[in-house]
Structures are given as C-alpha cells and as structure tokens.
Write a protein that holds these residues in place. Structure first.
Motif, PDB file in Angstrom:
ATOM      1  N   ASN A  61      -6.727  -7.281  -0.174  1.00 51.04           N
ATOM      2  CA  ASN A  61      -6.678  -6.557   1.195  1.00 51.04           C
ATOM      3  C   ASN A  61      -5.333  -6.815   1.972  1.00 51.04           C
ATOM      4  N   ASN A  62      -4.486  -7.791   1.587  1.00 55.07           N
ATOM      5  CA  ASN A  62      -3.324  -7.832   2.198  1.00 55.07           C
ATOM      6  C   ASN A  62      -2.243  -8.701   1.339  1.00 55.07           C
ATOM      7  N   GLN A  79      -0.557   0.698  -0.617  1.00 52.32           N
ATOM      8  CA  GLN A  79      -1.620   0.563  -1.778  1.00 52.32           C
ATOM      9  C   GLN A  79      -2.024   2.076  -2.198  1.00 52.32           C
ATOM     10  N   ARG A 139      -0.791  -1.340   5.173  1.00 56.22           N
ATOM     11  CA  ARG A 139      -1.647  -1.442   3.679  1.00 56.22           C
ATOM     12  C   ARG A 139      -2.045  -0.353   3.042  1.00 56.22           C
ATOM     13  N   THR A 169      -3.585  -5.096  -6.212  1.00 58.46           N
ATOM     14  CA  THR A 169      -3.442  -5.093  -4.769  1.00 58.46           C
ATOM     15  C   THR A 169      -4.910  -5.816  -4.416  1.00 58.46           C
ATOM     16  N   ASN A 185      -3.244  -1.812   9.007  1.00 55.92           N
ATOM     17  CA  ASN A 185      -3.839  -0.883   8.200  1.00 55.92           C
ATOM     18  C   ASN A 185      -2.888   0.257   7.771  1.00 55.92           C
TER      19      ASN A 185
END
Length: 308
Positions: free
Chosen positions: A78-79, A47, A43, A76, A40
């Motif tokens: 989630n991953n 992002q 990420r 973008t 997280n």
C-alpha cells in the motif's frame, strides 16, 4: 630508519583505527523529500510501472540504470516499494516508503543498507560506494519530485482550483433514451437563448452541460445552463439556477466526447484523492460552439467540479 618504519606503522595503525571507528559494520544510505502531490497520486504513479516517464537515467526500461547502478522494482504494498539495487560488484535491497503529509503533499523516503565488511580496505571501498549510491538516489528522487509536482503528469490533465464566477443561470433539464448528441444539446441551448432574449437580458458566457445516466436504466438526464448576468424568473421550461462563489477544480481538454468523458473521470480521481466533497453536480463548459465546428478534435471543453 627504524624510527621512520615505526612512524609509518603508528600512522597505519592510527589510520586503521580511525577507519574502524568512523566506518561501522553497515552504512545507512537514504534520501527523503516532499512531493507536491496527493498520496494516492504518488502511489498510483509508482505502482503502475510508469518509471520510464520520470526516470533520469539513459535506460528507461527495467532494470533502470543511473550512474553505474541498476534499479529493479520488485514488489509493492500500500505505501512501500521494494527495489533491488546493484552494480558491477554488489547488490542491495532497498525500500521506498510513501508517507501522507498533507492533502496535496507526500513524503517519500528511499533507503538501503551497505555492509562494509571486516577489513579496512573493504570498509573504505564500501564508504565511497555508499556515497555514490546516495548521489544516485538523490538524482532519481529529484526527478521524481519534479515529475509528480505537475498534475498533468499524475492525472493526465492540468488541474487548477479557482472559484465559480457565474452565479446567475438559466437552465433546462430533460431526459433522453440515448446519450444526447450535439443536435440535442444545442436545441436546448437555442431554447434558453430565445427565452433570455425575450426577457430583455443576454447570455454572458458559453453554455454549461451535465449528462447523467440514470442507474439501472437506459435513460439519460441532460441539464444545460447558460450564465445570464442576472437571475431571471423562468417560464416553466427554462428555470433559474443560483450558484454560489464556491471553490471548483478545473481542467480544459481538446477533443471529442470520449476525451471529455475521460477527463471527467481523471478530474473525479483528483477530487477523491484530495478528499473533497461535491456540493453540486460537476459540469462541462462548451467553449467551442459544437453546432458550428464539426471537427471534434478542435472542440475545447472546460470541466468544473465544485468542491469543498
């Protein structure tokens, strides 16, 4: 003369054949590495349009430049991130994938496809172009790895994990209809210190503080505790608290109450990202005597989150 020409033709034909043999219609260009950071955390950093904080190129704004290539983040999920890569003569779509590996480690892969065309010359040009692109991806990802490997870059604060050392505490809990200020807190500190002294004991470390607002009300619960070295019986107002040598996530910040609250939120985010549970309430250790130091910019506070 004819033999020489025939030899040249044979060499050219062989070279062309080797080019077609070794350079396919498309080349996979990519890099993959491990980042010592939570999934997280990676990420959010990728992002939140914060590339300029780690980008190794001279131009640190969109589109980002490096070694003659420009990199334009597009979209973008989630991953995954879609990144458009271009130079003077070509453009490529690329995808960066974020893969959870361990609680504190993430795998990042970044890949693109370079199409080589139909002629041997275009294939050779595309081959060297792909090599240069791979080097640029490698340099960018190394910079990303170094940046995200430091908690202060991802969470805004240094974070380390250790164990609780002070296990015997004397504590007071009370309630306020306002957020307790310095005078309120140090009135509680004084009450504990007086009790400890009257008990023939002494305090061994700075006071610990937790303030919690009751949900749905304007009431604040404040608990102040001071390590005493040994557990005292209490007197009704001051009560004994026994801690265990459990792991804790820790940070230290310098600044006033707004800075401390922000750091609490950041450390809470770290605890959530590492999928830890909190067996007891977090607390702040008031390393600076705030009753004596009125300049809040000089306050040093250690924030501790017990975890398991």
């Amino acid at each position: 003369m004819k033999k020489w020409m025939i030899g040249c033709l044979i060499v050219a034909a062989a070279g062309t054949g080797l080019i077609y043999w070794f350079i396919p219609a498309s080349l996979q260009v990519g890099e993959s590495l491990y980042v010592k950071c939570t999934f997280n955390g990676v990420r959010r950093t990728m992002q939140n349009n914060s590339w300029e904080r780690w980008w190794p190129g001279a131009v640190k704004s969109k589109p980002y430049e490096l070694d003659g290539f420009t990199f334009q983040p597009d979209s973008t999920s989630n991953n995954a991130l879609s990144i458009r890569i271009s130079d003077a003569g070509s453009a490529h779509a690329s995808t960066m994938l974020l893969i959870p590996y361990q609680i504190d480690t993430t795998i990042i892969t970044w890949g693109s496809i370079v199409y080589t065309g139909g002629s041997p010359f275009s294939k050779l040009k595309a081959y060297f172009h792909a090599r240069e692109l791979k080097q640029s991806l490698h340099a960018a990802m190394l910079a990303m790895q170094r940046f995200m490997g430091k908690n202060e870059n991802v969470y805004g604060i240094p974070v380390w994990e250790t164990k609780i050392q002070d296990t015997a505490l004397a504590a007071i809990k009370t309630y306020y209809d306002h957020y307790p200020g310095t005078a309120d807190i140090y009135q509680l500190v004084a009450s504990i210190e007086q009790y400890v002294a009257a008990s023939g004991a002494h305090t061994i470390n700075p006071p610990m503080l937790n303030v919690n607002q009751e949900k749905g009300s304007n009431q604040y619960e404040a608990m102040v505790a001071i390590p005493t070295g040994k557990l005292l019986p209490g007197n009704g107002t001051v009560v004994p608290k026994k801690m265990i040598h459990s792991p804790i996530a820790v940070t230290e910040v310098k600044g006033g109450e707004a800075t401390v609250r922000w750091a609490f939120a950041q450390l809470q985010q770290y605890v959530q990202d590492t999928h830890r549970m909190q067996p007891v309430i977090p607390y702040a250790v008031l390393l600076t005597d705030r009753s004596r130091e009125t300049d809040t910019s000089k306050w040093v506070t250690r924030i501790c989150f017990p975890i398991f």
